[in-house]
Design an enzyme around this catalytic site. Structure first.
Site, PDB file in Angstrom:
ATOM      1  N   HIS A 167       0.809  -1.123   0.013  1.00 17.36           N
ATOM      2  CA  HIS A 167       0.129   0.066   0.005  1.00 17.36           C
ATOM      3  C   HIS A 167       0.879   1.113  -0.135  1.00 17.36           C
ATOM      4  CE1 HIS A 167      -4.049  -1.829   0.753  1.00 17.36           C
ATOM      5  NE2 HIS A 167      -3.212  -2.734   1.187  1.00 17.36           N
ATOM      6  N   ASP A 374       3.633   9.420  -1.196  1.00 20.14           N
ATOM      7  CA  ASP A 374       2.411   8.851  -0.669  1.00 20.14           C
ATOM      8  C   ASP A 374       2.244   7.592  -1.563  1.00 20.14           C
ATOM      9  OD1 ASP A 374       0.084   8.117   0.658  1.00 20.14           O
ATOM     10  OD2 ASP A 374      -0.726  10.148   0.844  1.00 20.14           O
TER      11      ASP A 374
HETATM   12  O1  F6P Z   1      -0.575   1.709   4.021  1.00 26.03           O
HETATM   13  C1  F6P Z   1      -0.490   2.753   4.944  1.00 26.03           C
HETATM   14  C2  F6P Z   1      -0.512   2.185   6.536  1.00 26.03           C
HETATM   15  O2  F6P Z   1       0.448   1.781   6.864  1.00 26.03           O
HETATM   16  C3  F6P Z   1      -1.618   0.971   6.501  1.00 26.03           C
HETATM   17  O3  F6P Z   1      -1.071  -0.295   6.565  1.00 26.03           O
HETATM   18  C4  F6P Z   1      -2.356   1.323   7.522  1.00 26.03           C
HETATM   19  O4  F6P Z   1      -3.770   0.856   7.838  1.00 26.03           O
HETATM   20  C5  F6P Z   1      -2.368   2.778   7.700  1.00 26.03           C
HETATM   21  O5  F6P Z   1      -1.191   3.274   7.106  1.00 26.03           O
HETATM   22  C6  F6P Z   1      -2.385   3.433   9.161  1.00 26.03           C
HETATM   23  O6  F6P Z   1      -1.327   3.212   9.924  1.00 26.03           O
HETATM   24  P1  F6P Z   1      -1.310   2.402  11.429  1.00 26.03           P
HETATM   25  O7  F6P Z   1      -1.913   1.103  11.483  1.00 26.03           O
HETATM   26  O8  F6P Z   1       0.314   2.376  11.525  1.00 26.03           O
HETATM   27  O9  F6P Z   1      -1.861   3.113  12.202  1.00 26.03           O
END
Ligand code: F6P
Length: 475
Positions: A167, A374
Site C-alpha cells: 500500500h 504517498d
Molecule cells: O498503507 C499505509 C498504512 O500503514 C496502512 O498499513 C495502515 O492501515 C495505515 O497506514 C495506518 O497506519 P497504522 O496502522 O500504523 O496506524
C-alpha cells in the site's frame, strides 16, 4: 462442502480497541488500507486476521467481550505483546521500513536491533493464518509490516493461493539497497503468486531491485523463483465510491454541509484531512498557506484552512516531533494573521465521524492533498466521490500515487512552497464552469474505478496466476 473464503491478513484489523472510562468499544481504524478493505470484507464471508491495537489495559472479562465482538465481525485478533509493539510495529515497520520506502533515509536510526522481532511477529501472523486456513481459501497479505509472511506461509502451504499488496511506495532500488535485510524482504515477498502495487513506477522499481539484489530477471510482469511463476501487477486502489456518494447526497448531510459553509462565511474553505504523519506534507502545506496570506492581503478574513490531523503512531518519536511542529506553526500563523473576528486556521487533532468528514468534503471550496510522498492517497478519492455537486477543486501532490490517475486535479510539487501557494490562489480563482468540468471528469473515473473493482481485478489476476503455478513436485 464449505465455500472457499478470502483471508485478509494485515497488521491492523479494520477496528481498533478503545476504552473510555472503563467502557470498552471498537472503533474503525484510520488509514487507507482499513477504510478501503472494510467494505469488501463485510460483503465476503471470509476472515480478517490482524492486530486490534493495544489491549494490555483490559481485564479478562473485557478481553472476553472483545473476542466476542471481533468474532461477530469475522475478525481474528493477533494480540501483540508490548515489546512486539515497540520493536516490530514502532521499531522496524515504522522506524525503518516506513521512512525508507518514503525516501526519508535520514530518519532511519543509526542502529536498529528490531529485525528479529519483525521476523518473529511475521512468523506469528503466518502461523495464525495457516491455523485458520482451509484448502481452497485465498490468502491476501497486506503491506510493508508483513513482507515476510508470504514466504513463511508458502513453506507450510506449498500449494496455497497467496497474494500480496503493497500500500506504500516501493522506492528506487538505489534507496532500497541500503536495507541490510534487503534479500530476506524480497524473498519473503516472492512466496506470493501475485505481488500488487499502486503504480507502474513502484512495480518498475521493485523489478530493478529483483534484478540488482537477487539477480532475477523480470519479464515485463512476471518472474520465475524457486520453480514457481510469480506475477507482478499494477492495481491502483479505489474507495467505496457509491457509499461516499450516497451519504453525500442525503438531505441531512447537505444541511450539515450548508451549516458548515454558513458558519465559515464570508470565508471560503480550504480543507486538509490527513493522518498526522511526516509523509503527508503538513508543515510544508502550512508554510504554503502562510505564503498565500503573506502575498494576498485581500484574502484576509476571506479564507480559512480547516486542517483535520488524525493522531497516528503517537509513540514513535518522529510523530511526536511532527505534532509539536504542526502545533507551533498553526499557533504562529493564527497569532500573526488572526484578528478578533477571523482565525485563519481551524485545526482539529482527532479523528472525526464519517458523516462529519463527508460534510466537510462537501463544504470545502478547495481540498489540499499535498503529501511529500504517498503510496496512493485515498482521501483525494473520498473528496471526489463526496462532491455530488460536481464542484470543489482538488490540489494534489505529484508525489502521491493517485496523481497518475487524477489528471484533472491541480497538481503541485509539495516541496515548492511558492508554487503550492500559487495553486491555492489559482484554485480559489477557478471559474465555476472550469471547476465543474474538472470535477465531473474526476468523478466519472472514481465512481467506476472503485474498491470493488480493485478487489476483483486483484483477486481475478491472483486466481489466474495461481492456476499457472507449477505443482509442488516441480519445485
Ligand atoms: O498503507 C499505509 C498504512 O500503514 C496502512 O498499513 C495502515 O492501515 C495505515 O497506514 C495506518 O497506519 P497504522 O496502522 O500504523 O496506524
Amino acid at each position: 462442502m464449505t465455500e472457499p473464503r478470502l483471508l485478509i491478513v494485515s497488521n491492523r484489523l479494520p477496528v481498533t480497541v478503545r476504552t473510555d472510562r472503563g467502557e470498552l468499544s471498537v472503533a474503525p481504524s484510520a488509514g487507507g488500507l482499513a477504510t478501503g478493505l472494510r467494505g469488501p470484507h463485510t460483503k465476503s464471508d471470509g476472515l480478517w486476521i490482524g492486530w486490534p491495537g493495544d489491549v494490555s489495559h483490559l481485564d479478562d472479562a473485557q478481553r472476553g467481550s472483545l473476542d466476542e465482538k471481533l468474532e461477530a465481525m469475522r475478525a481474528v485478533p493477533l494480540y501483540l505483546e508490548p515489546e512486539e509493539v515497540t520493536r516490530y510495529y514502532e521499531g522496524y515497520s515504522n522506524g525503518v521500513l516506513w521512512p525508507l520506502f518514503h525516501y526519508m533515509v535520514d530518519r532511519i536510526p543509526l542502529v536498529s536491533t528490531d529485525w528479529e522481532v519483525y521476523q518473529h511477529v511475521n512468523q506469528r501472523f503466518a502461523d495464525l493464518t495457516v491455523a485458520r486456513y482451509r484448502p481452497g481459501d485465498t490468502i491476501w497479505v497486506q503491506d510493508y509490516q508483513l513482507m515476510l509472511v508470504p514466504g513463511m506461509i508458502r513453506e507450510r502451504l506449498p500449494s496455497a493461493t497467496i497474494g500480496f499488496f503493497l500500500h506504500i511506495p516501493f522506492p528506487s532500488s538505489e534507496a532500497f539497497r541500503i536495507l541490510p535485510r534487503r534479500e530476506e524482504i524480497l524473498t519473503g515477498l516472492l512466496g506470493a503468486d501475485l505481488i500488487g502495487f499502486h503504480t507502474f513506477s513502484y512495480l518498475d522499481q521493485f523489478a530493478r531491485s529483483m534484478m540488482r539484489i537477487l539477480g532475477l530477471d523480470v519479464e515485463v510482469d512476471r518472474l520465475r523463483y524457486a520453480g514457481r511463476n510469480v506475477r507482478l501487477g499494477v492495481f491502483p486502489m479505489g474507495i467505496d465510491a457509491a457509499h461516499f456518494s450516497q451519504v453525500a447526497t442525503s438531505p441531512e448531510l447537505a444541511t450539515e454541509a450548508d451549516a458548515i459553509r454558513q458558519r465559515a462565511a464570508p470565508c471560503r474553505i480550504l480543507l486538509g484531512v490527513d493522518r498526522m504523519d511526516y509523509t503527508k506534507g503538513l508543515t510544508r502545506r502550512l508554510l504554503a498557506y502562510e505564503r498565500l496570506l503573506a502575498r494576498s492581503p485581500e484574502l484576509h478574513g476571506k479564507v480559512r484552512l480547516v486542517q483535520v490531523a488524525v493522531p497516528s503512531r503517537t509513540e514513535v518519536d518522529a510523530y511526536v516531533t511532527l505534532k509539536t511542529q504542526v502545533d507551533e506553526l498553526v499557533g504562529k500563523i493564527n497569532g500573526e494573521y488572526g484578528t478578533i473576528d477571523w482565525t485563519p486556521i481551524h485545526y482539529l487533532y482527532r479523528s472525526i465521524p464519517e458523516s462529519q468528514l463527508i460534510a466537510l468534503y462537501r463544504a470545502a471550496d478547495v481540498m489540499l492533498v499535498t503529501p511529500v510522498r504517498d503510496g496512493l492517497n485515498l482521501v483525494a478519492k473520498e473528496f471526489i466521490a463526496s462532491r455530488v455537486d460536481d464542484d470543489g477543486v482538488l490540489i494534489l501532490s505529484e508525489l502521491a500515487g493517485a496523481a497518475s490517475e487524477l489528471g484533472e486535479a491541480l497538481r503541485v510539487n509539495p516541496y515548492d512552497i511558492d508554487a503550492t501557494a500559487g495553486a491555492m490562489a489559482q484554485a480559489l480563482a477557478l471559474a465555476p464552469e472550469e471547476r465543474r468540468i474538472r470535477m465531473s471528469a474526476l468523478r466519472r473515473r472514481i465512481m467506476t474505478h472503485d474498491v470493488h473493482r480493485w478487489v476483483s481485478l486483484f483477486l481475478g489476476t491472483l486466481e489466474r496466476s495461481a492456476t499457472q503455478r507449477e505443482p509442488a513436485g516441480a519445485r
